[in-house]
Design a protein around this motif. Structure first.
Motif, mmCIF file in Angstrom:
data_model
loop_
_atom_site.group_PDB
_atom_site.id
_atom_site.type_symbol
_atom_site.label_atom_id
_atom_site.label_comp_id
_atom_site.label_asym_id
_atom_site.label_seq_id
_atom_site.Cartn_x
_atom_site.Cartn_y
_atom_site.Cartn_z
ATOM 1 N N VAL A 150 -1.050 5.578 -54.814
ATOM 2 C CA VAL A 150 -0.226 4.368 -54.782
ATOM 3 C C VAL A 150 1.234 4.759 -54.633
ATOM 4 O O VAL A 150 1.663 5.838 -55.049
ATOM 5 N N SER A 151 2.005 3.865 -54.031
ATOM 6 C CA SER A 151 3.443 4.075 -53.907
ATOM 7 C C SER A 151 4.102 3.848 -55.261
ATOM 8 O O SER A 151 3.490 3.328 -56.208
ATOM 9 N N ALA B 7 4.663 0.803 -60.257
ATOM 10 C CA ALA B 7 5.501 0.014 -61.157
ATOM 11 C C ALA B 7 4.902 -1.368 -61.397
ATOM 12 O O ALA B 7 4.903 -1.878 -62.526
ATOM 13 N N ALA B 8 4.367 -1.976 -60.338
ATOM 14 C CA ALA B 8 3.745 -3.296 -60.482
ATOM 15 C C ALA B 8 2.516 -3.233 -61.376
ATOM 16 O O ALA B 8 2.271 -4.141 -62.187
ATOM 17 N N THR C 71 6.980 5.646 -67.201
ATOM 18 C CA THR C 71 7.219 6.395 -65.982
ATOM 19 C C THR C 71 5.932 7.154 -65.671
ATOM 20 O O THR C 71 4.942 7.022 -66.379
ATOM 21 N N GLY C 72 5.922 7.926 -64.597
ATOM 22 C CA GLY C 72 4.697 8.641 -64.279
ATOM 23 C C GLY C 72 4.674 9.169 -62.871
ATOM 24 O O GLY C 72 5.568 8.902 -62.052
ATOM 25 N N GLU C 73 3.627 9.931 -62.581
ATOM 26 C CA GLU C 73 3.399 10.525 -61.270
ATOM 27 C C GLU C 73 1.951 11.003 -61.219
ATOM 28 O O GLU C 73 1.198 10.831 -62.183
ATOM 29 N N ALA D 125 -6.684 3.654 -58.356
ATOM 30 C CA ALA D 125 -5.490 4.096 -59.090
ATOM 31 C C ALA D 125 -4.699 2.945 -59.693
ATOM 32 O O ALA D 125 -4.308 2.991 -60.863
ATOM 33 N N ALA D 126 -4.440 1.904 -58.909
ATOM 34 C CA ALA D 126 -3.626 0.797 -59.417
ATOM 35 C C ALA D 126 -4.275 0.146 -60.631
ATOM 36 O O ALA D 126 -3.600 -0.130 -61.638
#
Length: 381
Positions: free
Chosen positions: A14-15, A20-21, A293-295, A360-361
């Motif tokens: 995901v972008s 964030a959404a 936050t995250g990655e 993922a989302a």
């Protein structure tokens, strides 16, 4: 209660905006009355162009260039509202995804396509180039960019050296006589997302070469080539080779900063700090009670100037900083030392990567809901 959702992208999944959404949706399930701020972030690598264009409310410009193997492709760049600053995301031309349709060629891949974008930016009349590097398939010390702008790199027989990192060790000198004069007059800033030096055990080839397909033999060849290029450029610039070889950040994106600093006097800046300034991150984080936050993967590199590090270091001491990641490879002690309250993997259990990427989302949203409930309890909300 104020909640800020400021993740990087989860590469391949995901972008940053989608992440964030998802975080915001999870937090809203538990805390529907909270003030929730979505702040997609980037650290100078992939996603930085989108983050800055969103902040400027500008649409990208699309141009024709070539990928890291010289094949025609389309790439985007951005212009600030006043047209003075151009943002180039190098991975649009030299990124790994564009060449992943076949065997990787770590010795051949070069940055020529990035230079072609820069030429078109010069044509557009920009006065500054902000070059965001990261996610590259190249280890050429920025020679491809310089070639596209008119530089030549002959060998000891005064013959042109081949493009890519494999030919760096044969470079005897640099010829800048045909370089576009506009490239000297423009301001260059290079946003980096790592602090690795150019060569050595932490250098561009040793650390990042394997992900670009480099074997141990390739790594040795590339590392030697980068050192040789540094010697040639240092001699031309009248500085010591150590000034280039050991400088923090010069190992980013296969050594791109080396060529641009030596020829154009480019400034190397931490990408996360630059994006933080443009997005007004410190103002957004002020008075936050919970920060997400995250990655894709939280590991030691995450603490070297990347998004997680930038957010954790700027968050108020009184708030909870929660990292959501596909994989968490830092101990609780390392997290706390970095200002991270807690870190959670979004993976629910054994699964293949393709399944996790497809979900993922939803997984980020569910994990954010769990973390929000825990933090709300801790904060007495």
């Amino acid at each position: 209660m104020k909640i800020v959702c400021a993740p990087d992208s989860f590469k391949g999944s995901v972008s940053a905006a989608e992440a964030a959404a998802a975080m915001a949706a999870g937090a809203r399930e538990v805390l529907p009355d909270a003030e929730i701020v979505q702040l997609p972030f980037a650290d100078g690598g992939e996603g930085t162009l989108e983050a800055l264009l969103a902040a400027w409310d500008q649409a990208p410009q699309t141009v024709t260039t070539v990928d890291a193997l010289g094949r025609p492709t389309q790439a985007r760049y951005g212009l600030s509202p006043d047209g003075r600053t151009a943002v180039i995301e190098a991975a649009e031309a030299n990124g790994l995804p564009q060449v992943s349709d076949g065997p990787l060629q770590p010795l051949r891949a070069d940055t020529y396509g990035v230079g072609l974008i820069a030429r078109q930016v010069l044509d557009a009349g920009a006065e500054e180039i902000l070059l965001c590097i990261g996610g590259s398939a190249t280890t050429d010390g920025g020679t491809g960019i310089l070639r596209a702008l008119g530089a030549e790199f002959p060998d000891h027989d005064d013959a042109p050296t081949p493009p890519g990192g494999g030919g760096l060790g044969h470079i005897a000198r640099v010829d800048l006589s045909e370089v576009d004069p506009r490239a000297h007059n423009i301001r260059w800033r290079i946003a980096v997302d790592v602090d690795n030096p150019l060569t050595g055990d932490r250098g561009a080839a040793a650390v990042f070469g394997p992900q670009k397909g480099a074997t141990e033999q390739d790594i040795a060849l590339l590392d030697h080539g980068l050192y040789q290029l540094a010697e040639v450029l240092a001699e031309a610039a009248g500085v010591s080779v150590e000034q280039y070889r050991d400088a923090a950040g010069f190992g980013a994106a296969g050594g791109i900063p080396l060529g641009l600093v030596s020829v154009f006097g480019a400034e190397v800046v931490p990408g996360s700090a630059m994006v933080s300034e443009v997005l007004g991150v410190e103002e957004a984080l002020a008075e936050a009670d919970l920060v997400f936050t995250g990655e894709g993967r939280l590991d030691s590199q995450s603490l070297g100037g990347k998004v997680v590090d930038a957010i954790a270091s700027r968050a108020p001491e009184s708030c909870c900083v929660v990292v959501l990641a596909g994989s968490v490879q830092l101990s609780p002690q390392h997290c706390r030392a970095a200002g991270i309250t807690a870190a959670f993997s979004v993976a629910p259990g054994p699964a293949n990567l393709e399944d996790l990427q497809g979900e993922a989302a939803q997984l980020i949203q569910e994990t954010a809901a769990h973390a929000s409930a825990l933090c709300a309890f801790q904060l007495g909300r």
